[in-house]
Design an enzyme around this catalytic site. Structure first.
Site, short mmCIF file in Angstrom:
data_model
loop_
_atom_site.label_atom_id
_atom_site.label_comp_id
_atom_site.label_asym_id
_atom_site.label_seq_id
_atom_site.Cartn_x
_atom_site.Cartn_y
_atom_site.Cartn_z
N ARG A 1 74.49 37.05 52.88
CA ARG A 1 73.30 37.84 53.29
C ARG A 1 72.15 36.90 53.63
O ARG A 1 71.46 37.07 54.61
CB ARG A 1 72.89 38.79 52.15
N ASP B 1 70.16 40.43 41.03
CA ASP B 1 69.26 40.80 42.13
C ASP B 1 68.53 42.11 41.79
O ASP B 1 67.64 42.53 42.52
CB ASP B 1 70.02 40.94 43.45
N ASP C 1 80.77 37.70 54.31
CA ASP C 1 80.42 39.13 54.23
C ASP C 1 79.96 39.53 55.62
O ASP C 1 80.04 38.73 56.56
CB ASP C 1 79.33 39.38 53.16
N TYR D 1 73.80 42.28 37.39
CA TYR D 1 73.45 41.89 38.77
C TYR D 1 72.02 41.35 38.73
O TYR D 1 71.06 42.10 38.50
CB TYR D 1 73.55 43.08 39.72
N ASP E 1 86.25 45.52 47.97
CA ASP E 1 85.26 46.54 47.59
C ASP E 1 84.79 47.36 48.80
O ASP E 1 84.78 46.87 49.93
CB ASP E 1 84.04 45.89 46.91
N GLU E 2 84.41 48.58 48.48
CA GLU E 2 83.64 49.44 49.39
C GLU E 2 84.26 49.63 50.78
O GLU E 2 83.54 49.81 51.76
CB GLU E 2 82.21 48.88 49.54
N HIS F 1 83.64 44.54 54.62
CA HIS F 1 82.61 43.49 54.65
C HIS F 1 83.01 42.35 55.60
O HIS F 1 82.77 41.17 55.31
CB HIS F 1 82.36 42.94 53.23
N TRP G 1 73.49 38.77 44.27
CA TRP G 1 73.59 39.19 45.68
C TRP G 1 72.27 38.85 46.35
O TRP G 1 71.21 38.84 45.69
CB TRP G 1 73.88 40.70 45.76
N THR G 2 72.34 38.59 47.67
CA THR G 2 71.12 38.05 48.27
C THR G 2 70.53 38.94 49.38
O THR G 2 69.81 38.45 50.24
CB THR G 2 71.36 36.62 48.80
N GLU G 3 70.79 40.22 49.31
CA GLU G 3 70.08 41.11 50.25
C GLU G 3 68.57 40.98 50.05
O GLU G 3 67.79 41.05 51.00
CB GLU G 3 70.46 42.58 50.04
C1 ACM Z 1 79.87 44.79 45.02
O1 ACM Z 1 78.75 44.74 44.47
N1 ACM Z 1 79.99 45.40 46.18
C2 ACM Z 1 81.04 44.21 44.39
#
Ligand code: ACM
Length: 523
Positions: free
Chosen positions: A154, A399, A183, A397, A300-301, A244, A450-452
């Site tokens: 990100r 972040d 990603d 997390y 994921d997702e 992703h 996570w770096t959003e």
């Molecule tokens: C994740 O936070 N999508 C693993």
């Protein structure tokens, strides 16, 4: 008033000489003995074995960075490193402080290294000419997996900060660096066979889609893997699939499985044989670059962006041929194919908790439980006997914001966030909806960054420190020895260490004294 009280308690502890109170994470066995050891003006360090001896230059350098004089000696040093068969766990060490100095005994270099980290904190607290109470520490970690994940897709953070992160992880006895290198917003690792992954896929980031390409070359990856290994940290690469995948399929659109309105080109295409060849070629290069036995394949997702699978004829053909009833079955087919490739490469798969229903082999798969609102995923993983790493968004997390006044960063529904104290108390039952994690299937715990909402080294530091310290104690120290008040006192010294490293950290005891480091503004 509170400050004065804490100062008084600290004074009392130093008067009693309970210097073990200076070590984070707190050791799992500590016995105080009569007398003290005076830290000499020049700290000499000796080792009985070459392997232990190779740890001395790094230790001496750390002491010197903290204005303490130190040198290696061939004679008996004030600190002696001795190989001793008493240690059954490679990370175990014994540290004895006597009037003559500090003896560190370990069966393996990992344990010796951790003994040196504890010694560093004891010495740094006492200072040259100061006294350390005589004591015996016998220490072995609660969990074998004590991890931190960094997302560099990100926003790309860069080598210098990663090295700093590894230095601080080592000081905290954290031993797994999970590196989220790919990603949707950027592919960040050079792959020789597919150069467009970086020349095209590494351009852009979450806030600036036109940013020039930023990624790690193969040499830089090797340099960081070695830097981590020198600090007994294993680097686990993550190549996220089948979702992703936007950055990768921007470079190689022939492998795109499309996406959804909100997430266009989100997936790889599980209906094309070429996709499996492409990804397996990539994983072969990954295998050569990372000595870890693990490869993380995300998983994921996928539902965010696999809508278009319904319309691709090759996916229809695959479903008919393999008798796959729906898109979840297609996803599981894909994960099994990639898991087979990874097994042939002699590696073990790690996947996010979506993979628990994919039927991947239990003997070759580790599950990372991340969705705290889906405890059934943890329950299923346990009932199927998967090995598990616990890293639920709340509270692990990093972040997520750490103070209610903070404006940047994530919050969960009803404003839930991830303060220091919650990280510290992990993994108490309240975090797992009452599911007992008292099983050897739990390999350990991990904080994820996570770096959003993190775009610079300073912002990264502000989010990681001091919660890294709470994470480390949660991962290393047995529950019965954890004590948040006592930890808060030990954090005084740790925050001084952060200052010496030039780290921009959140002073969680004085939240008003540290203005929030702003997050990215979306363009
Ligand atoms: C994740 O936070 N999508 C693993």
């Amino acid at each position: 008033m509170m400050k004065h009280f804490i100062a008084l308690v600290l004074l009392l502890f130093s008067f009693l000489g309970v210097h073990c109170q200076e070590v984070i994470p707190f050791p799992n066995h500590y016995e105080q003995r009569e007398g003290v050891s005076i830290v000499p003006k020049v700290i000499t360090v000796s080792a009985q074995s070459g392997e232990f001896g190779s740890l001395i230059p790094g230790f001496v350098e750390t002491l010197e960075n903290f204005s303490l004089r130190a040198k290696k000696t061939e004679k008996k040093g004030w600190i002696q490193l001795v190989r001793n068969a008493v240690c059954h766990n490679p990370e175990e060490y014994r540290l004895t402080v006597s009037p003559a100095g500090i003896l560190i005994e370990a069966g393996c270099a990992n344990g010796c290294f951790y003994g040196l980290q504890s010694a560093f904190q004891l010495i740094n607290s006492a200072g040259a000419g100061g006294s350390i109470p005589c004591a015996v520490i016998r220490d072995v970690p609660r969990y074998g997996w004590r991890g931190l994940m960094l997302d560099e897709s990100r926003h790309f953070i860069g080598k210098a900060e990663v090295k700093k992160l590894l230095d601080l992880m080592a000081l905290h006895k954290l031993n797994k660096f999970h590196w989220h290198l790919t990603d949707s917003q950027g592919w960040r690792i050079e792959i020789k066979r597919y150069p467009l992954l970086t020349s095209v896929g590494a351009t852009g980031n979450l806030t600036d889609p036109d940013a020039p390409a930023q990624y790690y070359t193969r040499d830089e990856i090797a340099e960081i893997v070695q830097y981590a290994a020198d600090r007994f940290i294993e680097v686990i690469p993550e190549i996220d699939m089948p979702g992703h995948a936007t950055a990768a399929v921007k470079a190689y659109p022939e492998f795109s499985g499309g996406g959804s309105k909100q997430y266009p080109n989100f997936t790889f295409n599980p209906g094309k044989e070429g996709t499996y060849t492409f990804l397996t070629d990539i994983l072969k290069e990954i295998t050569a670059l990372f000595p870890s036995k693990y490869i993380h394949i995300g998983g994921d997702e996928v539902h965010f962006g696999n809508e278009q699978w319904n319309r691709l004829p090759e996916i229809g053909d695959l479903m008919k041929r393999e008798r796959l009833s729906d898109l979840v079955a297609v996803e599981h087919y894909f994960l099994n194919r990639m898991s087979d490739s990874i097994r042939i490469l002699n590696k073990t798969v790690i996947g996010w908790d979506e993979v628990v229903t994919a039927g991947l082999p239990v003997s070759n798969t580790v599950v990372m439980w991340w969705r705290q609102e889906r405890p059934e995923q943890l329950e299923k993983a346990i009932s199927k006997s998967y090995e598990i790493v616990l890293c639920p968004r709340l509270p692990l997390y990093l972040d997520f914001v750490q103070h209610p006044s903070h404006k940047y960063g994530r919050k969960w529904s009803k404003g839930e966030y991830a303060p220091m104290e919650k990280v510290y108390h992990f993994p108490g039952m309240s975090y797992t909806s009452g599911i007992s994690v008292d099983t050897p299937l739990i390999k350990g715990i991990q904080g994820n960054v996570w770096t959003e909402v993190i775009h610079t080294p300073e912002r990264l530091q502000f989010m990681v420190y001091p919660r890294m310290s709470a994470l480390a104690e949660a991962a290393w120290t047995q529950d019965r020895l954890k004590n948040y008040e006592n930890f808060n006192m030990r954090m005084e010294k740790m925050m001084e260490i952060f200052k010496k490293y030039g780290i921009v950290f959140f002073d969680y005891k004085n939240p008003d004294s540290t203005p929030e480091v702003a997050g990215p503004e979306r363009r």
